[in-house]
Design an enzyme around this catalytic site. Sequence first.
Site, mmCIF file in Angstrom:
data_model
loop_
_atom_site.group_PDB
_atom_site.id
_atom_site.type_symbol
_atom_site.label_atom_id
_atom_site.label_comp_id
_atom_site.label_asym_id
_atom_site.label_seq_id
_atom_site.Cartn_x
_atom_site.Cartn_y
_atom_site.Cartn_z
ATOM 1 N N SER A 1 -3.581 0.408 -4.126
ATOM 2 C CA SER A 1 -2.791 -0.088 -3.636
ATOM 3 C C SER A 1 -3.365 -1.442 -3.528
ATOM 4 C CB SER A 1 -2.246 0.051 -2.643
ATOM 5 O OG SER A 1 -3.021 0.238 -1.405
ATOM 6 N N HIS A 48 1.362 5.046 -2.118
ATOM 7 C CA HIS A 48 1.747 6.908 -1.999
ATOM 8 C C HIS A 48 3.103 6.963 -2.279
ATOM 9 C CE1 HIS A 48 -1.263 7.070 1.650
ATOM 10 N NE2 HIS A 48 -0.690 6.220 1.943
ATOM 11 N N GLU A 53 -5.831 9.085 0.979
ATOM 12 C CA GLU A 53 -6.206 7.539 0.839
ATOM 13 C C GLU A 53 -7.321 7.213 0.217
ATOM 14 O OE1 GLU A 53 -4.662 5.503 2.390
ATOM 15 O OE2 GLU A 53 -3.443 6.240 4.269
ATOM 16 N N HIS A 91 1.011 -1.150 -0.156
ATOM 17 C CA HIS A 91 -0.127 0.400 0.188
ATOM 18 C C HIS A 91 0.790 1.116 -0.014
ATOM 19 C CE1 HIS A 91 -3.431 3.137 1.500
ATOM 20 N NE2 HIS A 91 -2.397 3.054 2.742
HETATM 21 N N1 NLE Z 1 -6.883 -1.076 0.446
HETATM 22 C C1 NLE Z 1 -6.191 -0.760 1.315
HETATM 23 C C2 NLE Z 1 -5.339 -2.107 0.178
HETATM 24 O O1 NLE Z 1 -6.056 -3.644 0.024
HETATM 25 O O2 NLE Z 1 -3.893 -1.945 -0.118
HETATM 26 C C3 NLE Z 1 -5.464 -0.231 1.856
HETATM 27 C C4 NLE Z 1 -5.524 0.784 2.456
HETATM 28 C C5 NLE Z 1 -5.001 0.968 3.895
HETATM 29 C C6 NLE Z 1 -5.839 2.717 4.303
HETATM 30 FE FE FE2 Z 2 -2.385 5.386 3.773
#
Ligand code: NLE
Ligand code: FE2
Length: 303
Positions: free
Chosen positions: A241, A182, A222, A177
């Site tokens: 992600s 990010h 996010e 992630h």
């Molecule tokens: N749902 C995201 C993922 O599966 O990569 C992560 C989120 C974190 C806030």
């Molecule tokens: Fe994050």
Amino acid sequence: LPKAAPGAPGPVQQTQVIAPLSLNQVDNSKILGFGADLAEDHPGFHDDAYKLRRMDIARLAYTHQIGSAVPELVYLPQETATWGTVLRETSQLYPTHACKEFLASFPMFDFREDSVPQLEALSSILRRETGWQIRPVAGLLHPRDFLNGLAFNTFHSTQYVRHHSRPMYTPEPDVCHELLGHVPMLADPKYCEMVHNIGLASLHANEKQIWHLTKMYWYTVEFGLIREQGRICAFGAGILSSFGELEHMRSGQAELRAFDPFITLPKMDYKSGYQKLYYVLDSFDDAAAKLKVYCDKLKLNAI
Ligand code: NLE
Ligand code: FE2
């Protein structure tokens, strides 16, 4: 206790916030969730080897000293395979689902399926591009400390890998992630300005304001979407992600609303899977300008 005389001043409320003056005064040890203690519904809860590994990785973050390189972590074959799956699947969706800023920065990092990148190497690229850096953290950091870090152009990042049984979506931050969601966005200067403004506003914010800024962060950094030539594209790291959520955000199942920092934002939902509501920006310039108005008011305590 004797009753105070009517009209006498009540106990003084402690509202003074002592803002950190440097990153050294931002604590990275208050972990609110998703640390090494896994909850019963975590896919790794019955996997003892995974739990021990998470504890080892958490220790690296707790012992890291600001100013020294983030220690290298040698990933296990199973962790590398999970990273490889996430990278392969998300990369297939990026050309059509990710925003143009993400697509412009992504090749800079030269991500490969057969090796999980090291935080230090990525931090060096960010330092060169936007002046941002990565500091390791053991799990979901306390919101005030996390947001304060943004004011010092510092992004707190986890280093562990999500459990191999569920690569397409995890509710917790993990290295997939952080690196896919990010890091590429933090190589874009306009985007960084928007994120930096949230951080600056957090320095003197009271608890209620921190809560609002955290929701602002959640619905933009996010899970934000941005409009591009009539279609919506992802810039939120939680979408970028997760190959499950990348498809979900375009499926028409979620509600879309225009983003405005002054509105009351709904409660954040970590628990029930893909988001049911996304906020859409017109551009990062526009969002940074709106956030600046909001943050300036907040600093004057006018909100
Ligand atoms: N749902 C995201 C993922 O599966 O990569 C992560 C989120 C974190 C806030
Ligand atoms: Fe994050």
